[in-house]
Structures are given as C-alpha cells and as structure tokens.
Design an enzyme around this catalytic site. Structure first.
Site, PDB file in Angstrom:
ATOM      1  N   ARG A  30       0.824  -1.221   0.000  1.00  0.00           N
ATOM      2  CA  ARG A  30       0.000   0.000   0.000  1.00  0.00           C
ATOM      3  C   ARG A  30       0.847   1.256   0.000  1.00  0.00           C
ATOM      4  O   ARG A  30       0.378   2.332  -0.398  1.00  0.00           O
ATOM      5  CB  ARG A  30      -0.939  -0.049   1.221  1.00  0.00           C
ATOM      6  CG  ARG A  30      -1.762   1.170   1.449  1.00  0.00           C
ATOM      7  CD  ARG A  30      -3.041   0.898   2.244  1.00  0.00           C
ATOM      8  NE  ARG A  30      -2.877   0.028   3.404  1.00  0.00           N
ATOM      9  CZ  ARG A  30      -2.265   0.355   4.536  1.00  0.00           C
ATOM     10  NH1 ARG A  30      -1.719   1.542   4.682  1.00  0.00           N
ATOM     11  NH2 ARG A  30      -2.186  -0.509   5.536  1.00  0.00           N
ATOM     12  N   TYR A  78     -17.705  18.653 -11.931  1.00  0.00           N
ATOM     13  CA  TYR A  78     -18.079  17.243 -12.174  1.00  0.00           C
ATOM     14  C   TYR A  78     -19.099  16.795 -11.124  1.00  0.00           C
ATOM     15  O   TYR A  78     -18.895  17.000  -9.918  1.00  0.00           O
ATOM     16  CB  TYR A  78     -16.796  16.420 -12.095  1.00  0.00           C
ATOM     17  CG  TYR A  78     -16.947  14.940 -12.281  1.00  0.00           C
ATOM     18  CD1 TYR A  78     -17.374  14.412 -13.495  1.00  0.00           C
ATOM     19  CD2 TYR A  78     -16.636  14.054 -11.249  1.00  0.00           C
ATOM     20  CE1 TYR A  78     -17.488  13.038 -13.670  1.00  0.00           C
ATOM     21  CE2 TYR A  78     -16.746  12.682 -11.420  1.00  0.00           C
ATOM     22  CZ  TYR A  78     -17.184  12.181 -12.632  1.00  0.00           C
ATOM     23  OH  TYR A  78     -17.293  10.838 -12.802  1.00  0.00           O
ATOM     24  N   ASP A 138      -9.412  20.295 -10.832  1.00  0.00           N
ATOM     25  CA  ASP A 138      -9.603  19.040 -11.565  1.00  0.00           C
ATOM     26  C   ASP A 138      -9.105  19.295 -12.989  1.00  0.00           C
ATOM     27  O   ASP A 138      -9.712  20.047 -13.756  1.00  0.00           O
ATOM     28  CB  ASP A 138     -11.082  18.657 -11.548  1.00  0.00           C
ATOM     29  CG  ASP A 138     -11.363  17.320 -12.258  1.00  0.00           C
ATOM     30  OD1 ASP A 138     -10.625  16.970 -13.200  1.00  0.00           O
ATOM     31  OD2 ASP A 138     -12.346  16.658 -11.885  1.00  0.00           O
ATOM     32  N   LYS A 167      -9.217   8.673 -17.754  1.00  0.00           N
ATOM     33  CA  LYS A 167      -9.538   9.280 -19.041  1.00  0.00           C
ATOM     34  C   LYS A 167      -8.321   9.233 -19.968  1.00  0.00           C
ATOM     35  O   LYS A 167      -8.023   8.209 -20.533  1.00  0.00           O
ATOM     36  CB  LYS A 167     -10.057  10.706 -18.813  1.00  0.00           C
ATOM     37  CG  LYS A 167     -11.199  10.785 -17.770  1.00  0.00           C
ATOM     38  CD  LYS A 167     -12.484  10.119 -18.217  1.00  0.00           C
ATOM     39  CE  LYS A 167     -13.481   9.864 -17.098  1.00  0.00           C
ATOM     40  NZ  LYS A 167     -13.943  11.017 -16.366  1.00  0.00           N
TER      41      LYS A 167
HETATM   42  C1  LIG Z   1     -14.516  10.966 -15.016  1.00  0.00           C
HETATM   43  C2  LIG Z   1     -14.172  12.190 -14.265  1.00  0.00           C
HETATM   44  C3  LIG Z   1     -13.823  12.143 -12.924  1.00  0.00           C
HETATM   45  C4  LIG Z   1     -13.897  10.874 -12.112  1.00  0.00           C
HETATM   46  O1  LIG Z   1     -13.048   9.892 -12.551  1.00  0.00           O
HETATM   47  P1  LIG Z   1     -13.320   8.333 -12.261  1.00  0.00           P
HETATM   48  O2  LIG Z   1     -12.035   7.714 -12.587  1.00  0.00           O
HETATM   49  O3  LIG Z   1     -14.463   7.947 -13.148  1.00  0.00           O
HETATM   50  O4  LIG Z   1     -13.685   8.205 -10.808  1.00  0.00           O
HETATM   51  C5  LIG Z   1     -13.424  13.306 -12.308  1.00  0.00           C
HETATM   52  N1  LIG Z   1     -13.417  14.478 -12.965  1.00  0.00           N
HETATM   53  C6  LIG Z   1     -13.777  14.572 -14.252  1.00  0.00           C
HETATM   54  C7  LIG Z   1     -13.750  15.896 -14.923  1.00  0.00           C
HETATM   55  C8  LIG Z   1     -14.186  13.444 -14.940  1.00  0.00           C
HETATM   56  O5  LIG Z   1     -14.572  13.545 -16.214  1.00  0.00           O
END
Ligand SMILES: *Cc1c(COP(=O)(O)O)cnc(C)c1O
Length: 409
Positions: free
Chosen positions: A74, A127, A199, A224
């Site tokens: 971890r 988000y 973000d 992503k």
């Molecule tokens: C998809 C997304 C997230 C969350 O990511 P996950 O890996 O699906 O938990 C956070 N911020 C944005 C802008 C996103 O598009």
C-alpha cells in the site's frame, strides 16, 4: 521547469534517468529507469503486499527508512512510482499520489485540507460526483460548500471567508465547458490562505499546467486520457511542495492504493499521451467546426473555437485541447434524437472519455447547477473525438442528422 522525479533519494535508479525536455519527451522518458529493471523498457508490474526484510535491523529501521524502498504494498512500489513520477514531471509538480479512481482523487484533495467548521468554494460547473461529495460527506462532517459562477474570475475574492480552506476549480467544466480564470482565482485563494485545487482531467496534465498558474494541487481522473484506452480506473493528485504531505497523508489514512495492473496501464498510456492528444485535439476541433456549421445545431461548446465565450482565457492559459466538447442541438422530437444517436456506427454511447474511441452522450447539466442555471432550448450532447479518421466520424454524424430529419415532427 522543476522535475522532482530526477532527485528522489533512494530511488531504485541505478543511475539518473534521462529527464527534462519538452512534454513529448517527458511523456516517453519520465518515471522510467530500464537499468533498474534488468533493462526492461517499461517498469514491471510489481504485485506486492508483503515485502520481506533481510534481517532484524532492517525491519526495526522502517520508521527511519529514507526515500523509496518498498516496505508494504500500500505504501508504494516501483510500479506506482513510475506512474506518479511521470505525471509529476508533466504537471510540473513536487510529487504525486496515485489512487484507484478520479473520484477518490477528488475526495483526497478536498479532505486533505478541511475540518469541521471550514468552508470550501466550488465551481458551479464541477463534475457531478464532486458536488455529491460536498453536499453529502463534507456537509455531514461540518464543512460548508458555496458554489460559484465558473466565470467569476478575480471576483472570487468576495466569496472567500475567513474559514475558506479550499477553492476548487475545474476548467473547462466537463459538461458545459466554461473556461475559468485559473491564475486569478488561484491568486485570490492564496492571498486569503486557501488552497487552490483544480480538476485537470480535460487538460490531462498536458495542455494545462495548473501548478505553473498558481494552483497548489492538480488532480486528474487518469481513467480518461492517461490510461487512454477505456480499460482501467485510476486517479492521480499532483501537489506542490507545501501541500504534498497533506495529500500523501490523507491518501494513506484512507488506505487508498491503486492496483498494480491499473498503474501499469496508466504509465503505458502516458508514453503515447502527447501524440494521442494532438490527434484528439485535431479531430475534436474539426468535428466541432463541422457541427457549428450544421443547421440542426444551436451552438457548440468548445473553447478552441474563436467565438466561444472562453476562447480568450483558453488561448492565454492552455497550449491545446483534448477531444471533449459539447453541442447544443436545436429542439427536435425525441424520436428524432433517438434516430440520430441510435444508428451511429462509430460513436459509442457511454460514460467516461479519453479513450481511443469516439463517444457521444446526452448531457443534462440543468440538474447539477445551483448558481448559474443551465439554459438550453434543445438537447445538449457531449462528444468525445476518438482516434478514428475524421472523415468517417463526419459521415457517421451526417447520416445521423439525415435519419433525424426523416422522423416526422
Ligand atoms: C470521469 C471524471 C472524474 C472521475 O473519474 P473516475 O475515474 O471515473 O472516478 C473526475 N473528474 C472529471 C472531470 C471526470 O470527467
């Protein structure tokens, strides 16, 4: 450019890894040290929970262990360090923590800095699950959230209270694509002693460098573009030197450890990130321009288009775009919308984005706003431009509009 990954004490590196250079070069080289792994080009996947220590002295010395030696699965492995070093280099951070999803990155970045009685400011375009976290868990533990107009700019200062601990941004918003004045908001936050957090999933750590614009923390859903192939969940939080300990400790307190295969996929994705992003950008802009010229379209939401309200800020702060953008259609019968979307050959309908494939979803921001109501007469679609030939994607959409037109009103 600061690149902390060159100088980590105790790194398994046999010698200094080749670092520095432009982003395309960093994407290929950062976090990689073949000679520490028998010459393997890619850092191997360490499947680890237990780490064996050679003798009593070594195990008694864990608390004083310097730098990067595996001590427990971890707590980090060469597989996780390869990933976090590469992201740290691209984001110009001090260090980074990998977590199992983008949402866990958001949770860590907020929880690291707040306690009961505190206040956070969050962009209204944020988000959706970030809003759920703020309105649920944070509220339950006595932390108040105020949402703000994402286009507020330096006006954010008027909303900052003595107990404001975090000013949270997302630019552009991933449903509605407002570009924020990141330097102005970050400066106002810092002036008031709050932590500017962003973000940066849309920017992928590549086309926006929030830590060079005043942010202290930049997080991504690595799910992503970093993973880039729609086959793993992963999150990452990059921080500056002052805030990194709080981020590291919160991720540790919550026990968040990303899985080794997912980390490997994240690192492997980064190796082609620069070239993939160039194509996502080019195809996304081409699709956005094609859609903007269609009679069925009310407006396109893409900050790289010169008439977009966020274009000037985007041109100032970003070096490019990804493949994600929005498109508001003129009102049409629901059956016509279904005919358009259901028959698409190359655009899949599904959540997430950043993979090699094109996507489209109906987006409903109206239920996710509390400051600036979302208004549109027709449906909003969110497109992800994948790596297919743009001509094929355009023909696919063209046929979709023809199917929609054939449905009687
Ligand atoms: C998809 C997304 C997230 C969350 O990511 P996950 O890996 O699906 O938990 C956070 N911020 C944005 C802008 C996103 O598009």
């Amino acid at each position: 450019m600061s690149d902390s990954s060159t100088s980590k004490p105790g790194s398994p590196a046999a010698g200094p890894a080749p670092h520095g250079g432009r982003d395309a070069t960093l994407a290929v080289h950062a976090g990689r040290d073949p000679q520490a792994h028998g010459g393997a080009v890619n850092t191997p996947v360490y499947h680890v929970s237990t780490v064996l220590f050679p003798n009593l002295e070594a195990i008694e010395n864990i608390p004083r262990m310097q730098g990067r030696r595996m001590r427990y699965g971890r707590r980090g492995t060469p597989t996780s360090w390869a990933f976090t070093d590469a992201v740290t280099a691209l984001e110009r951070g001090h260090d980074a923590v990998a977590v199992p999803s983008g949402v866990s990155a958001i949770s860590v970045a907020l929880l690291a800095f707040v306690q009961a009685g505190d206040h956070v400011l969050v962009a209204d375009s944020v988000y959706g699950p970030t809003r759920i976290l703020c309105n649920g868990l944070l509220k339950r533990f006595g932390v108040e959230t105020t949402y703000y107009d994402p286009r507020i700019g330096a006006g954010i200062a008027a909303l900052i209270r003595p107990n404001t601990r975090v000013v949270y941004m997302e630019s552009p918003g991933s449903l509605t694509f407002e570009v924020q004045d990141v330097p102005a908001i970050a400066a106002a936050a810092r002036a008031a002693g709050a932590v500017p957090v962003i973000d940066n999933t849309w920017g992928a750590g590549l086309v926006l460098k929030p830590l060079t614009l005043g942010c202290a923390v930049s997080l991504q859903a690595a799910t992503k573009y970093l993973v880039g192939h729609s086959d793993a969940m992963l999150g990452v939080i990059v921080a500056d030197e002052a805030t990194f300990p709080a981020i590291r400790d919160m991720a540790g307190d919550l026990g968040l450890a990303a899985g080794p295969d997912d980390l490997y996929l994240g690192t492997r994705g980064i190796r082609t990130l620069d070239v993939r992003m160039r194509q996502h950008q080019a195809t996304g802009i081409a699709l956005a321009q094609w859609l903007a010229a269609r009679p069925e379209v009310a407006r396109v939401l893409h900050p790289a288009l010169s008439d977009d309200p966020g274009h000037a800020l985007w041109a100032r702060d970003f070096t490019g775009a990804c493949g994600l953008f929005g498109c508001e259609l003129k009102p049409l019968p629901h059956a016509a919308l279904a005919a358009l979307l259901d028959g698409l050959r190359y655009f899949g309908m599904g959540y997430s984005w950043g993979g090699f494939e094109s996507l489209v979803i109906p987006a409903h921001p109206e239920g996710q706003r509390s400051v600036v109501p979302w208004q549109s007469a027709g449906p909003l679609l969110r497109f992800h431009a994948g790596l297919e030939a743009v001509e094929d994607l355009i023909a696919d959409l063209d046929a979709g509009f023809a199917r929609a037109a054939a449905i009687p009103a």
